[in-house]
Design an enzyme around this catalytic site. Structure first.
Site, PDB file in Angstrom:
ATOM      1  N   CYS A  55       0.800  -1.229   0.000  1.00  0.00           N
ATOM      2  CA  CYS A  55       0.000   0.000   0.000  1.00  0.00           C
ATOM      3  C   CYS A  55       0.837   1.285   0.000  1.00  0.00           C
ATOM      4  O   CYS A  55       0.641   2.141  -0.866  1.00  0.00           O
ATOM      5  CB  CYS A  55      -0.993   0.028   1.155  1.00  0.00           C
ATOM      6  SG  CYS A  55      -1.375  -1.536   1.896  1.00  0.00           S
ATOM      7  N   ARG A  58       7.397 -10.529   6.042  1.00  0.00           N
ATOM      8  CA  ARG A  58       6.977 -10.252   7.415  1.00  0.00           C
ATOM      9  C   ARG A  58       7.860 -11.072   8.343  1.00  0.00           C
ATOM     10  O   ARG A  58       8.067 -12.263   8.094  1.00  0.00           O
ATOM     11  CB  ARG A  58       5.500 -10.593   7.630  1.00  0.00           C
ATOM     12  CG  ARG A  58       4.634  -9.579   6.910  1.00  0.00           C
ATOM     13  CD  ARG A  58       3.154  -9.717   7.130  1.00  0.00           C
ATOM     14  NE  ARG A  58       2.501  -8.834   6.145  1.00  0.00           N
ATOM     15  CZ  ARG A  58       1.220  -8.810   5.877  1.00  0.00           C
ATOM     16  NH1 ARG A  58       0.402  -9.610   6.515  1.00  0.00           N
ATOM     17  NH2 ARG A  58       0.736  -7.982   4.966  1.00  0.00           N
ATOM     18  N   GLN A  97       1.399 -11.164  -2.885  1.00  0.00           N
ATOM     19  CA  GLN A  97      -0.058 -11.102  -2.914  1.00  0.00           C
ATOM     20  C   GLN A  97      -0.517 -10.676  -4.295  1.00  0.00           C
ATOM     21  O   GLN A  97       0.231 -10.066  -5.033  1.00  0.00           O
ATOM     22  CB  GLN A  97      -0.570 -10.066  -1.909  1.00  0.00           C
ATOM     23  CG  GLN A  97      -0.392 -10.475  -0.473  1.00  0.00           C
ATOM     24  CD  GLN A  97      -1.045  -9.486   0.474  1.00  0.00           C
ATOM     25  OE1 GLN A  97      -1.186  -8.310   0.151  1.00  0.00           O
ATOM     26  NE2 GLN A  97      -1.439  -9.952   1.629  1.00  0.00           N
ATOM     27  N   ASP A 151      -2.093  -8.129  -4.956  1.00  0.00           N
ATOM     28  CA  ASP A 151      -2.424  -6.968  -4.139  1.00  0.00           C
ATOM     29  C   ASP A 151      -2.868  -5.807  -5.017  1.00  0.00           C
ATOM     30  O   ASP A 151      -2.142  -5.397  -5.910  1.00  0.00           O
ATOM     31  CB  ASP A 151      -1.167  -6.588  -3.356  1.00  0.00           C
ATOM     32  CG  ASP A 151      -1.480  -5.743  -2.147  1.00  0.00           C
ATOM     33  OD1 ASP A 151      -2.666  -5.514  -1.884  1.00  0.00           O
ATOM     34  OD2 ASP A 151      -0.530  -5.317  -1.471  1.00  0.00           O
ATOM     35  N   HIS A 192      -4.739  -1.797  -5.216  1.00  0.00           N
ATOM     36  CA  HIS A 192      -5.245  -0.589  -4.555  1.00  0.00           C
ATOM     37  C   HIS A 192      -5.945   0.260  -5.592  1.00  0.00           C
ATOM     38  O   HIS A 192      -5.351   0.579  -6.629  1.00  0.00           O
ATOM     39  CB  HIS A 192      -4.101   0.172  -3.891  1.00  0.00           C
ATOM     40  CG  HIS A 192      -3.505  -0.612  -2.758  1.00  0.00           C
ATOM     41  ND1 HIS A 192      -2.407  -1.405  -2.911  1.00  0.00           N
ATOM     42  CD2 HIS A 192      -3.933  -0.779  -1.479  1.00  0.00           C
ATOM     43  CE1 HIS A 192      -2.147  -2.012  -1.764  1.00  0.00           C
ATOM     44  NE2 HIS A 192      -3.060  -1.667  -0.877  1.00  0.00           N
ATOM     45  N   LYS A 238     -15.500  -3.061   5.488  1.00  0.00           N
ATOM     46  CA  LYS A 238     -14.853  -4.027   4.604  1.00  0.00           C
ATOM     47  C   LYS A 238     -15.779  -5.191   4.269  1.00  0.00           C
ATOM     48  O   LYS A 238     -16.770  -5.431   4.960  1.00  0.00           O
ATOM     49  CB  LYS A 238     -13.561  -4.558   5.233  1.00  0.00           C
ATOM     50  CG  LYS A 238     -13.797  -5.287   6.549  1.00  0.00           C
ATOM     51  CD  LYS A 238     -12.509  -5.893   7.081  1.00  0.00           C
ATOM     52  CE  LYS A 238     -12.790  -6.632   8.394  1.00  0.00           C
ATOM     53  NZ  LYS A 238     -11.687  -7.434   8.857  1.00  0.00           N
ATOM     54  N   HIS A 278      -8.388  -1.110  -0.677  1.00  0.00           N
ATOM     55  CA  HIS A 278      -7.415  -2.207  -0.731  1.00  0.00           C
ATOM     56  C   HIS A 278      -8.201  -3.444  -1.137  1.00  0.00           C
ATOM     57  O   HIS A 278      -9.294  -3.672  -0.622  1.00  0.00           O
ATOM     58  CB  HIS A 278      -6.819  -2.523   0.646  1.00  0.00           C
ATOM     59  CG  HIS A 278      -6.249  -1.364   1.382  1.00  0.00           C
ATOM     60  ND1 HIS A 278      -4.908  -1.186   1.552  1.00  0.00           N
ATOM     61  CD2 HIS A 278      -6.847  -0.342   2.026  1.00  0.00           C
ATOM     62  CE1 HIS A 278      -4.700  -0.097   2.275  1.00  0.00           C
ATOM     63  NE2 HIS A 278      -5.854   0.432   2.576  1.00  0.00           N
TER      64      HIS A 278
HETATM   65 ZN    ZN Z   1      -3.264  -2.397   0.988  1.00  0.00          ZN
END
Ligand code: ZN
Ligand code: ZN
Length: 669
Positions: A362, A391, A409, A411, A413, A492, A538
């Site tokens: 992000c 992580r 991911q 991922d 946005h 969410k 997200h």
């Molecule tokens: Zn994010």
């Protein structure tokens, strides 16, 4: 023997106190809105007794003014009361945690001198950690479980005792339980009294615990100890090594049995086992929690990664790549430096500057977005990224592909104007549905709304929530409502997928964010020619590729549908003289875009077939004298089905057709 100076008993006996002895009455409000008068000071159990003998018998605990408590909890003022029975959503965790106490009682009785750690309920059952002189063996588990049954049959009372904090510390210190003392120190700072629970009496079992628990061991019926593992105090490998006993518990034998069948099936499908057998991936101690993808695993990974691109790129997403390592200034702006630093790998730049390896994409996407001035005409802008994330998970919690330190991911946005939230979320929901349909997985959406602590104003939240609700309805999705379960910065929608053996996994997520656009000053130029704040959404569909591949391996039990199978077909020549023809078949199939191998070994055909089945290769193309003469292949499926001879082109055409249908049409297996 250290005896507490003052022990407040809220035992089962208290419930039998004559209610007339109490001077005053209090009023309790029940879930149906009705109310009852109860003697002040009476245990909450009295409410169940006043309603019906059946409810009193079924009662396990109670919720008083929103707080889960024991049935012995004294009612000293007007309150709302809900009696918890095995049908209540809170009940199973309480029941399982109570079974963990029963386990600890059995262990301390059978193995004097054993130290107790913690024993929480989990989604699957419960566990308890112990410090023991030697690891538990399977025979120990049998003995312990038998002891648990014995204690359950005696229907012993769980009693809550309030101990002066110092007395409890002294008591556990003298018993040689420093871990309990540490827990008391950490969890009850500033408290005068701490709650301890006994089973029967403190000689039989005592534990420092906030509770609550079922009223007595007789309530615990369907439980089973499953296995043991190495553990560390607080999951940290630098701490005291411990032995963990896992078990599970259900309200009925039937539920227990079906769960046990499910875990038997899960064991066969364990992705760690299949990953090794199918040659997909491995690990090395020098890079804990980071996957070595072998060629077949890499093929599977890339197939999914490219599939996700095929889903997203034609639907308005652009793929980007952003840096892996950032100066701490970025993490300070995002807030991760203050709240998440210990979960990130920190590194030092050549100038001595403090940096950290990204744990999420992000913040990088925000920097990329703000690199240009954006007009409202460009929105929504949708970034998609698959670069690796790290992580710094504790070594003790790493597990196969499901808990790793390095992962990627799918991922995304999306940067939208407030009035685009609804249509954007609907767009996302349709993509999510398409992906799960392609994989042949069922799913359930969960909609989480404004929590008590939230950022921003109520009107903005109300607008966002109504947009999300409308999007769910327009996409035709059923959903469960998790009221007040949203993040403090936005509502969410999460998705649980259900795998082939009925387990649920949370995967996709859509998360509105009003906070980061403020922190990173993300804006667009509106039609009015002035600056406005964007809203960030997200979203991920698979979530982590690593974890999602683990789910897929177990879902398919390693027998991937044709489009995902690392090797889609294998040519099996019957004898050496068929090798030349086998190579020509393989070349044609390969040129048609399929992933194909040849088993060149001088083995019997039956052996080769068996091997290919074990490798779960969807199609075996057997070639011998007849096939070479006729230009055909004899097609077998991994399930053992002989589909007979087929011209090579016909096989290719039908395989391509099957690939195009992905997991929607489960023709073979
Ligand atoms: Zn994010
Ligand atoms: Zn407890």
């Amino acid at each position: 023997m250290a005896s507490p100076a003052k022990v407040v008993h809220h035992s089962g006996a208290a419930a039998k106190v004559d209610v007339n002895a109490f001077m005053s009455q209090i009023q309790v409000t029940l879930p149906d809105g009705s109310s009852r008068d109860i003697a002040a000071g009476a245990p909450v159990r009295a409410v169940a007794e006043a309603i019906s003998p059946g409810l009193a018998k079924a009662a396990l605990a109670a919720v008083v003014d929103g707080k889960l408590v024991d049935l012995t909890f004294p009612l000293d003022r007007d309150a709302t009361v809900k009696i918890v029975t095995d049908r209540s959503p809170e009940a199973l965790a309480l029941y399982r945690h109570s079974t963990a106490h029963l386990l600890a009682a059995a262990v301390t009785n059978l193995f004097p001198g054993v130290q107790c750690g913690i024993g929480p309920a989990t989604d699957e059952g419960f566990f308890y950690d112990f410090v023991v002189p030697r690891p538990f063996v399977p025979e120990d588990l049998e003995k312990i479980e038998a002891k648990m049954r014995e204690l359950a049959a005696q229907d012993l009372v769980y009693e809550r005792q309030m101990w002066p904090r110092d007395d409890a510390r002294t008591f556990f210190t003298k018993r040689g339980e420093p871990l309990k003392v540490q827990l008391i120190d950490e969890k009850t700072e500033g408290q005068k009294e701490v709650s301890c629970y006994t089973i029967k009496d403190k000689e039989t079992f005592i534990d420092f615990c906030v509770g609550p628990h079922v009223p007595s061991t007789g309530k615990l019926k369907a439980f089973k100890l499953l296995n043991t593992s190495n553990a560390y105090w607080k999951g940290d490998a630098r701490n005291q090594p411990m032995q963990r006993i896992y078990g599970t518990a259900f309200f009925s034998d039937k539920d227990l049995k079906s769960y046990l069948t499910q875990i038997e099936e899960a064991k066969k499908r364990d992705h760690r086992k299949l990953g090794k057998e199918l040659g997909l991936f491995t690990f090395h101690q020098w890079s804990p929690g980071a996957v070595f993808w072998k060629d077949k695993g890499t093929t599977l990974y890339n197939t999914l990664a490219n599939y996700m691109r095929d889903v997203l790129l034609p639907n308005g997403y652009v793929e980007v790549k952003t840096p892996i390592i950032y100066n701490k200034a970025l993490w300070e702006t995002s807030g991760h430096w203050a709240h998440y630093r210990q979960n990130m790998f920190q590194v030092q730049g050549s100038e001595g500057e403090e940096m950290a390896i990204k744990a999420m994409n992000c913040p990088g996407h925000y920097l990329l977005y703000s690199n240009d001035v954006h007009s409202y005409r460009e929105l929504p802008i949708r970034f998609h990224e698959q670069t690796p994330l790290h992580r710094n998970e504790l070594a003790g919690v790493l597990s196969g592909l499901t808990r790793v330190r390095q992962f990627s991911q799918d991922d995304g946005h999306c940067f939208v104007m407030p009035d685009q939230i609804g249509s954007e979320v609907e767009h996302m929901l349709r993509l999510i549905r398409r992906v799960y349909d392609d994989l042949g997985m069922t799913y359930q959406a969960k909609f989480s709304t404004r929590p008590d602590e939230f950022l921003g104003d109520v009107a903005t939240w109300d607008h966002a929530e109504s947009e999300l609700r409308t999007a769910l309805e327009r996409a035709g999705l059923d959903y469960t409502l998790n009221a007040k379960d949203g993040a403090f910065y936005g509502p969410k929608i999460d998705f649980d997928v259900t795998d082939a053996i009925g387990r649920q996994w949370q995967c996709a997520t859509i998360q509105l964010d009003y906070m980061m656009p403020e922190r990173f000053d993300l804006k667009y130029i509106g039609a009015d020619n002035t600056e406005h704040r964007v809203v960030v959404i997200h979203r991920a569909i698979f979530g982590s590729f690593e974890r999602f591949i683990a789910i897929l391996i177990e879902h398919y039990a390693g027998a991937f549908p044709l489009w995902l199978a690392p090797v889609q077909a294998i040519v099996l020549p019957i004898a050496d003289r068929h090798m030349e023809y086998a190579v020509s078949v393989s070349d044609r199939v390969k040129q048609a875009g399929l992933r194909v191998e040849i088993d060149e070994r001088q083995e019997k055909i039956g052996y080769k077939i068996r091997e290919a089945q074990l490798q779960k290769i969807p199609y075996m193309l057997v070639v011998g004298d007849r096939e070479s003469a006729e230009g055909t292949v004899s097609v077998r499926t991994r399930a053992g089905g002989d589909q007979g001879a087929s011209p090579v082109d016909a096989f290719i055409a039908s395989a391509r057709e099957e690939i195009a249908h992905k997991g929607r049409a489960v023709a073979t297996a």
